[in-house]
Write a protein that holds these residues in place. Structure first.
Motif, mmCIF file in Angstrom:
data_model
loop_
_atom_site.group_PDB
_atom_site.id
_atom_site.type_symbol
_atom_site.label_atom_id
_atom_site.label_comp_id
_atom_site.label_asym_id
_atom_site.label_seq_id
_atom_site.Cartn_x
_atom_site.Cartn_y
_atom_site.Cartn_z
ATOM 1 N N LEU A 423 21.866 22.118 -57.007
ATOM 2 C CA LEU A 423 22.089 22.417 -55.594
ATOM 3 C C LEU A 423 21.410 23.725 -55.191
ATOM 4 O O LEU A 423 20.956 23.861 -54.042
ATOM 5 C CB LEU A 423 23.584 22.463 -55.291
ATOM 6 N N TRP A 424 21.330 24.668 -56.098
ATOM 7 C CA TRP A 424 20.601 25.913 -55.823
ATOM 8 C C TRP A 424 19.129 25.608 -55.554
ATOM 9 O O TRP A 424 18.546 26.115 -54.587
ATOM 10 C CB TRP A 424 20.760 26.887 -56.980
ATOM 11 N N GLU A 425 18.542 24.768 -56.378
ATOM 12 C CA GLU A 425 17.154 24.366 -56.143
ATOM 13 C C GLU A 425 17.030 23.608 -54.828
ATOM 14 O O GLU A 425 16.043 23.755 -54.090
ATOM 15 C CB GLU A 425 16.644 23.506 -57.301
ATOM 16 N N ALA A 426 18.035 22.794 -54.519
ATOM 17 C CA ALA A 426 17.998 21.979 -53.301
ATOM 18 C C ALA A 426 18.031 22.846 -52.045
ATOM 19 O O ALA A 426 17.288 22.589 -51.088
ATOM 20 C CB ALA A 426 19.166 20.997 -53.295
ATOM 21 N N VAL A 427 18.895 23.868 -52.009
ATOM 22 C CA VAL A 427 18.987 24.687 -50.798
ATOM 23 C C VAL A 427 17.732 25.526 -50.618
ATOM 24 O O VAL A 427 17.280 25.752 -49.479
ATOM 25 C CB VAL A 427 20.263 25.567 -50.780
ATOM 26 N N LYS A 428 17.130 25.979 -51.696
ATOM 27 C CA LYS A 428 15.873 26.729 -51.579
ATOM 28 C C LYS A 428 14.752 25.819 -51.085
ATOM 29 O O LYS A 428 13.938 26.224 -50.240
ATOM 30 C CB LYS A 428 15.500 27.344 -52.927
ATOM 31 N N HIS A 429 14.709 24.608 -51.612
ATOM 32 C CA HIS A 429 13.693 23.645 -51.191
ATOM 33 C C HIS A 429 13.830 23.340 -49.699
ATOM 34 O O HIS A 429 12.834 23.319 -48.956
ATOM 35 C CB HIS A 429 13.839 22.356 -52.007
ATOM 36 N N GLY A 430 15.053 23.130 -49.253
ATOM 37 C CA GLY A 430 15.278 22.835 -47.841
ATOM 38 C C GLY A 430 14.954 24.003 -46.934
ATOM 39 O O GLY A 430 14.533 23.816 -45.789
ATOM 40 N N ALA A 431 15.134 25.220 -47.436
ATOM 41 C CA ALA A 431 14.918 26.411 -46.619
ATOM 42 C C ALA A 431 13.450 26.751 -46.442
ATOM 43 O O ALA A 431 13.092 27.468 -45.500
ATOM 44 C CB ALA A 431 15.645 27.604 -47.242
ATOM 45 N N ASN A 432 12.602 26.256 -47.306
ATOM 46 C CA ASN A 432 11.209 26.695 -47.309
ATOM 47 C C ASN A 432 10.197 25.602 -47.005
ATOM 48 O O ASN A 432 8.988 25.828 -47.128
ATOM 49 C CB ASN A 432 10.882 27.330 -48.670
ATOM 50 N N ASN A 433 10.692 24.450 -46.561
ATOM 51 C CA ASN A 433 9.791 23.328 -46.319
ATOM 52 C C ASN A 433 10.233 22.520 -45.110
ATOM 53 O O ASN A 433 11.436 22.416 -44.829
ATOM 54 C CB ASN A 433 9.751 22.402 -47.537
ATOM 55 N N GLU A 434 9.251 21.969 -44.410
ATOM 56 C CA GLU A 434 9.565 20.967 -43.400
ATOM 57 C C GLU A 434 9.854 19.663 -44.111
ATOM 58 O O GLU A 434 9.195 19.313 -45.092
ATOM 59 C CB GLU A 434 8.409 20.800 -42.417
ATOM 60 N N GLY A 435 10.836 18.934 -43.632
ATOM 61 C CA GLY A 435 11.236 17.705 -44.292
ATOM 62 C C GLY A 435 10.482 16.496 -43.783
ATOM 63 O O GLY A 435 9.552 16.600 -42.978
ATOM 64 N N PRO A 436 10.893 15.318 -44.222
ATOM 65 C CA PRO A 436 10.242 14.073 -43.799
ATOM 66 C C PRO A 436 10.533 13.720 -42.349
ATOM 67 O O PRO A 436 9.924 12.807 -41.798
ATOM 68 C CB PRO A 436 10.851 13.034 -44.747
ATOM 69 N N MET A 437 11.464 14.437 -41.735
ATOM 70 C CA MET A 437 11.788 14.254 -40.326
ATOM 71 C C MET A 437 12.273 15.585 -39.794
ATOM 72 O O MET A 437 12.565 16.519 -40.561
ATOM 73 C CB MET A 437 12.855 13.161 -40.151
ATOM 74 N N GLU A 438 12.353 15.703 -38.475
ATOM 75 C CA GLU A 438 12.680 16.982 -37.852
ATOM 76 C C GLU A 438 14.015 17.543 -38.317
ATOM 77 O O GLU A 438 14.172 18.755 -38.474
ATOM 78 C CB GLU A 438 12.691 16.803 -36.333
ATOM 79 N N ALA A 439 15.003 16.665 -38.559
ATOM 80 C CA ALA A 439 16.361 17.114 -38.858
ATOM 81 C C ALA A 439 16.634 17.262 -40.352
ATOM 82 O O ALA A 439 17.787 17.409 -40.748
ATOM 83 C CB ALA A 439 17.373 16.155 -38.240
ATOM 84 N N VAL A 440 15.613 17.223 -41.186
ATOM 85 C CA VAL A 440 15.772 17.434 -42.625
ATOM 86 C C VAL A 440 14.840 18.569 -43.030
ATOM 87 O O VAL A 440 13.703 18.648 -42.562
ATOM 88 C CB VAL A 440 15.458 16.147 -43.420
ATOM 89 N N GLY A 441 15.302 19.447 -43.917
ATOM 90 C CA GLY A 441 14.520 20.644 -44.202
ATOM 91 C C GLY A 441 14.575 21.558 -42.994
ATOM 92 O O GLY A 441 15.586 21.638 -42.292
ATOM 93 N N ARG A 442 13.457 22.275 -42.726
ATOM 94 C CA ARG A 442 13.430 23.198 -41.590
ATOM 95 C C ARG A 442 12.234 22.909 -40.699
ATOM 96 O O ARG A 442 11.084 23.165 -41.075
ATOM 97 C CB ARG A 442 13.400 24.647 -42.052
ATOM 98 N N ASP A 443 12.515 22.405 -39.532
ATOM 99 C CA ASP A 443 11.475 22.198 -38.538
ATOM 100 C C ASP A 443 10.987 23.553 -38.035
ATOM 101 O O ASP A 443 11.789 24.414 -37.682
ATOM 102 C CB ASP A 443 12.046 21.372 -37.378
#
Length: 759
Positions: A423-443
């Motif tokens: 989960l630590w890796e997951a939150v860092k990944h989400g914080a530093n990347n745009e996701g596959p859609m606007e509402a995932v990761g960080r737009d």
């Protein structure tokens, strides 16, 4: 002797009555119809009467709306079209994997034809049991649930043409009738959000009476000789010859894995139990969970509202996992359609629920949130991202990266026994990347990381809201990193970014404002404009979204006195609004307008914590006043009992915390900010066996202010409570009064946590 026996008999009867009357039965105080008097342009909760068990995979609801209508049940409706198995977290999200069961008199197949008039006077709605009389068919339907199954009981009139319709709905479904086994099996693949390769909700329905006739319906024609159908729209119809008052029972179960697993779920969860036994088990399960908090000394209305809110807080996210024939925990993955080991949950939006619902689970129900954290590990492993809205997989709606808060708060509040490193890796990944859609990761993350904010003029929608939420989420990641003893070289960047909220503060207005790429503020600027730079709110709502550093926000506003005055302004201004960004008045705007609380929009989440911020400016008595006002004005255990969307337990969790006298303004810290309790006495039974006793014997409608309080017998002056200390067991004694104590909690050393003042 006879007289003595008679007196003894009366005494025994009275004693038994007294015992029965005083036994704690909180499930009977719940009104599942709370919030059901709603519609798209005005929400009084946007709820439905959910028949289920806490966090169960399936819920059931009477269906007054047509197939595909998110408002599946509305209190003002006159007719019921069926009884639907549902996984719907919100009418705005709609449903997935649903099917319905409807008893009828006569072969009436379409939804309109089979619909029956009903009355709330002939309706019984409880969390563990539902009953209604279908007047057009002279049939009473009863339902009682388990986690993945349910029992139905139909009481028919005398008829040669009594039928039950099992509608598997459209968008691809299958039904098969097996008359020799009194059974129907099938699946539904309908869903509303996302994209899935092989979503199927398999079901099995076992009756206790032979079928006198049967056939299938393809949405147009009834095929009386056909017993199996795979089509865009399918339904199975079975007929009975019934006597007046004859009861026909049906046992139902479903699975996202297979028909065989649905059969297994039916055997494990219902088996040979009678309808009454299943109902008794469901009732006992509700009472076990609801009894974790016992309230005394409030009005009947307050008590019913409290337990109705607690009921709503214990549904979502719901279990998506099942137990296979080898007694292993497995789930169908919404990310790759595989059957995989481990837990999975679905049906929540973190934009709503990170604020109070998840902190509430960590406070009273940590065992279920531990399971949910295990589910998040699997979300990341199977989908590559943490969800921000799941229904059942990624849904492209709302803003923020608030999964970081959900993960961090759980660990900081003491949950252990799951793969937090993943989960630590997951939150860092989400914080530093745009996701596959606007509402995932960080737009807009590239702008945010480079400029310290998401600009207004680069075509990234709701940019100010995203900036403020990302800054708080960075704080949550930093807090988690500290708790995990991660090196400063890895986590300092998140500490720095947590202060990015300052980049949007406009000194001229004293509010948050969109900012262009060149550093200039967006213009023209109206603090009353909903949308645009903000999400379902305006600048007056989002300015307070600095959960991590309220003290820093107060300093930007010119100090504590001006900060408190700014808070006062929210309530003293008229509820004017600018809806031009939407092209019309959305329901959240209307709900603020009619509440008569100025710009305070409790019906939506961004401002719900704002009432508690007086504690950071030395005026906790104002928090005490407005918390009581909000509870009294905006909540009731009635069909119009919420002031906006209930939203998966979040708005209910606000009430539960507030009734206990404190609230988690800043998830991912150890603190709760004080308000004032609603009841004279509250007992909280913690998962570790300890108890928290909250006493306010002089509490009343007039005595809403805290004159003084003690914690474990010692005077306590601070405006906050420690989660870790409360978990050791505690006794809180509040002396309540009708006059505000303007000195208690006014010293800076009594203020709650802020990042900029953290030593």
């Amino acid at each position: 002797m006879k007289r003595t026996l008679a007196i003894l008999s009366i005494f025994v009867s009275f004693s038994l009555f007294a015992q029965k009357k005083t036994s704690f039965d909180p499930v009977e105080m719940v009104n599942p119809l709370m919030g059901t008097q709603s519609k798209p342009d005005l929400s009084n909760g946007n709820t439905y009467p959910a028949i289920g068990v806490p966090w169960g995979m399936n819920l059931w609801s009477p269906q007054t709306g047509k197939m595909g209508d998110g408002w599946m049940y509305t209190y003002t409706a006159d007719k019921i079209q069926g009884f639907k198995q549902t996984h719907q977290p919100s009418p705005w999200m709609n449903d997935y994997g649903q099917f319905s069961i409807m008893p009828v008199n006569g072969l009436k197949l379409s939804q309109e034809a089979r619909a029956s008039w009903f009355s709330h006077k002939a309706e019984v709605s409880k969390p563990y049991y539902y009953s209604v009389y279908l007047a057009d068919h002279d049939i009473t339907t009863e339902i009682t649930p388990t986690e993945r199954a349910a029992q139905f009981r139909f009481t028919f009139g005398k008829s040669d043409s009594s039928y039950v319709i099992i509608d598997a709905f459209d968008r691809g479904s299958y039904v098969k009738i097996i008359p020799s086994e009194r059974k129907i099996v099938g699946y539904n693949s309908r869903y509303s959000r996302g994209k899935y390769e092989n979503l199927k909700n398999y079901f099995v329905i076992q009756f206790d009476k032979d079928f006198s006739s049967s056939g299938v319906w393809d949405g147009k024609d009834f095929l009386s000789e056909t017993q199996e159908l795979q089509n865009k729209h399918t339904a199975a119809i079975i007929g009975f010859k019934t006597k007046k008052g004859e009861k026909v029972n049906a046992k139902v179960a479903s699975s996202f894995i297979s028909l065989e697993q649905a059969e297994l779920n039916l055997t494990k969860e219902v088996g040979s139990d009678s309808f009454e036994q299943t109902s008794a088990k469901a009732k006992a399960e509700w009472n076990e969970q609801l009894s974790k908090i016992k309230v005394e000394g409030g009005s009947d209305e307050q008590t019913r509202t409290f337990y109705s809110c607690l009921y709503r807080a214990l549904f979502f996210p719901n279990k998506l996992y099942e137990i296979n024939k080898n007694n292993e925990i497995v789930h169908w993955s919404p990310y790759n359609s595989k059957i995989l080991p481990g837990r999975m949950f679905a049906g929540t939006g973190f934009w709503d629920t990170f604020r109070a619902l998840y902190p509430f689970l960590n406070f009273v129900y940590p065992e279920i949130n531990k399971e949910m954290q295990e589910g998040l590990v699997n979300d990341y492993k199977e989908g590559g991202w943490l969800p921000e809205w799941s229904s059942p997989g990624y849904a492209n709606i709302m803003v923020g990266n608030n999964s970081a808060s959900v993960v961090a708060d759980a660990y900081i509040k003491g949950l252990r026994g799951y793969d937090v490193e993943t989960l630590w890796e997951a939150v860092k990944h989400g914080a530093n990347n745009e996701g596959p859609m606007e509402a995932v990761g960080r737009d807009g993350v590239k702008y945010y990381n480079e400029l310290g904010y998401v600009p207004f003029d680069v075509k990234v929608s709701e940019n100010a809201a995203k900036t403020l939420e990302y800054a708080y989420d960075d704080f949550a990641i930093y807090q988690l990193g500290k708790a995990l003893n991660k090196p400063a070289s890895e986590i300092e960047i998140y500490k720095k970014r947590a202060m990015n909220y300052k980049n949007l503060f406009d000194p001229a207005s004293g509010l948050m404002r969109g900012k262009n790429k060149d550093g200039s503020f967006q213009s023209p600027f109206s603090p009353f404009k909903w949308g645009g730079a903000f999400t379902e709110g305006n600048s007056w709502h989002y300015t307070w979204s600095v959960f991590q550093d309220v003290d820093g926000l107060a300093k930007l506003m010119g100090g504590y006195r001006k900060f408190v005055e700014k808070l006062d302004s929210v309530f003293s201004m008229p509820p004017i609004f600018d809806e031009s960004a939407y092209g019309g008045v959305i329901h959240e705007i209307r709900e603020m307008q009619i509440a008569n609380m100025g710009q305070y929009a409790h019906g939506n989440q961004p401002i719900q914590h704002m009432i508690y911020l007086y504690n950071y400016g030395g005026a906790p008595y104002k928090t005490q006043y407005w918390v009581r006002e909000a509870m009294n004005r905006l909540y009731k255990a009635t069909p119009d009992g919420y002031c906006g969307d209930e939203d998966n337990g979040q708005t209910s969790a606000w009430y539960i915390f507030s009734a206990m006298g404190f609230y988690p303004v800043t998830p991912a810290t150890d603190q709760y900010v004080l308000g004032a309790p609603l009841f004279k006495k509250i007992m909280v039974s913690l998962a570790n066996g300890k108890t928290i006793e909250i006493n306010a014997p002089k509490n009343s409608d007039e005595n809403k202010y805290v004159k003084s309080m003690t914690l474990n017998g010692k005077p306590y002056s601070k405006n906050w409570l420690s989660h870790s200390e409360l978990q050791k067991g505690a006794v809180l004694n509040f002396e309540m009064t009708a006059e505000p104590n303007k000195t208690r909690g006014s010293k800076k050393e009594d203020f709650p946590y802020s990042m900029s003042t953290d030593k």
